[in-house]
Design a protein around this motif. Structure first.
Motif, PDB file in Angstrom:
ATOM      1  N   UNK A   1       0.834  -1.193   0.000  1.00  0.00           N
ATOM      2  CA  UNK A   1       0.000   0.000   0.000  1.00  0.00           C
ATOM      3  C   UNK A   1       0.872   1.247   0.000  1.00  0.00           C
ATOM      4  N   UNK A   2       0.567   2.171  -0.929  1.00  0.00           N
ATOM      5  CA  UNK A   2       1.234   3.468  -1.032  1.00  0.00           C
ATOM      6  C   UNK A   2       2.730   3.372  -1.329  1.00  0.00           C
ATOM      7  N   UNK A   3       3.157   2.254  -1.943  1.00  0.00           N
ATOM      8  CA  UNK A   3       4.506   2.220  -2.504  1.00  0.00           C
ATOM      9  C   UNK A   3       4.666   3.387  -3.479  1.00  0.00           C
ATOM     10  N   UNK A   4       5.871   3.876  -3.628  1.00  0.00           N
ATOM     11  CA  UNK A   4       6.086   5.014  -4.526  1.00  0.00           C
ATOM     12  C   UNK A   4       6.603   4.503  -5.869  1.00  0.00           C
ATOM     13  N   UNK A   5       5.818   3.679  -6.536  1.00  0.00           N
ATOM     14  CA  UNK A   5       6.117   3.354  -7.923  1.00  0.00           C
ATOM     15  C   UNK A   5       5.735   4.562  -8.772  1.00  0.00           C
ATOM     16  N   UNK A   6       6.420   4.810  -9.895  1.00  0.00           N
ATOM     17  CA  UNK A   6       6.114   6.011 -10.687  1.00  0.00           C
ATOM     18  C   UNK A   6       4.650   6.140 -11.068  1.00  0.00           C
ATOM     19  N   UNK A   7       4.004   5.049 -11.520  1.00  0.00           N
ATOM     20  CA  UNK A   7       2.609   5.173 -11.943  1.00  0.00           C
ATOM     21  C   UNK A   7       1.684   5.428 -10.754  1.00  0.00           C
ATOM     22  N   UNK A   8       2.053   4.917  -9.581  1.00  0.00           N
ATOM     23  CA  UNK A   8       1.247   5.159  -8.399  1.00  0.00           C
ATOM     24  C   UNK A   8       1.325   6.630  -7.995  1.00  0.00           C
ATOM     25  N   UNK A   9       2.540   7.182  -8.014  1.00  0.00           N
ATOM     26  CA  UNK A   9       2.704   8.592  -7.679  1.00  0.00           C
ATOM     27  C   UNK A   9       2.015   9.481  -8.703  1.00  0.00           C
TER      28      UNK A   9
END
Length: 254
Positions: A145-153
């Motif tokens: 949850x809320x990892x800072x992968x580029x697409x998530x950010x």
């Protein structure tokens, strides 16, 4: 399900806003979102291969969705279908935390998001832990949850900008966020054990590939009374629109 963005208590009229893409092999048979028989209490699409679903709501206003945890070394072929967990979470007798902790080893690794109103939880089976989602913006993909992968950010920032600048969230604008095909630079790619070519392909919010890609986008807007608008758009292997549905679900007592 591959990626979800959630705005919790960030809009004065819609305390729960969900934007989600389901990524899957295009040959896997699927039914579009519909009210499930016999009681019409569950609104979700259906995986016709295993019988489960990836995201849904019920008429009591509960929400649940599932993402696979990308860990090739822990994948086994004889496990139960993870899609049944969303159904269990939306049944009248919902999942308990103790049940999930006890039975999670029967499934390949997953994140399960479930709850009602502003009481949402994410269960990560790899670490056997629950996290209650705080008010704010959240992203869930194939890691924690809320990892800072580029697409998530990227998606989180786009959703935050849209929600904070809009008096009335627009479903078409939310779908546009989920159609973003921007790929991450190689130096920003996560290392999840699937090889750099697949990491590149899967690094965008919307994945366009003739064999595996984004099959559908789901948008949920739930207002302060628990009334939900549920929109689903489906796509083929070229990213073309195969159809769109919008449902309105009035709340009932749980």
């Amino acid at each position: 399900m591959c990626i979800l963005f959630i705005a919790l208590n960030q809009h004065p009229e819609y305390p729960l806003i969900v934007c989600a893409n389901r990524d899957e092999f295009h040959h896997r048979p699927t039914e579009p979102a519909h009210l499930w028989q016999p009681d019409n209490e569950l609104l979700a699409g259906k995986d016709l291969e295993a019988g489960g679903t990836w995201l849904g709501i019920n008429k009591a206003g509960a929400f649940s969705a599932l993402t696979n945890l990308r860990d090739p070394m822990r994948q086994k072929s004889n496990m139960r279908s993870r899609g049944e967990l969303v159904i269990k979470a939306l049944q009248q007798k919902p999942l308990t935390m103790s049940w999930l902790r006890e039975h999670s080893d029967n499934y390949n690794p997953f994140n399960l998001i479930f709850g009602h109103g502003d009481e949402l939880y994410c269960f990560n089976s790899a670490v056997n832990e629950f996290t209650r989602l705080t008010s704010g913006f959240h992203s869930i993909s194939n890691g924690a949850l809320d990892d800072i992968w580029p697409k998530m950010a990227r998606g989180t920032l786009a959703l935050e900008k849209l929600i904070t600048e809009s008096t009335q969230p627009d479903i078409d604008e939310l779908i546009t966020i989920m159609r973003d095909e921007t790929r991450a630079d190689d130096l920003e790619l996560p290392q999840t054990g699937i090889g750099v070519e697949w990491e590149r392909l899967l690094s965008s919010i919307f994945i366009r590939h003739e064999e595996y890609g984004t099959r559908s986008t789901s948008i949920i807007l739930q207002d302060k009374r628990g009334k939900s608008r549920f929109a689903e758009v489906r796509y083929d292997g070229k990213g073309r629109n195969l159809g769109r549905q919008v449902f309105t679900v009035e709340p009932t007592q749980p």
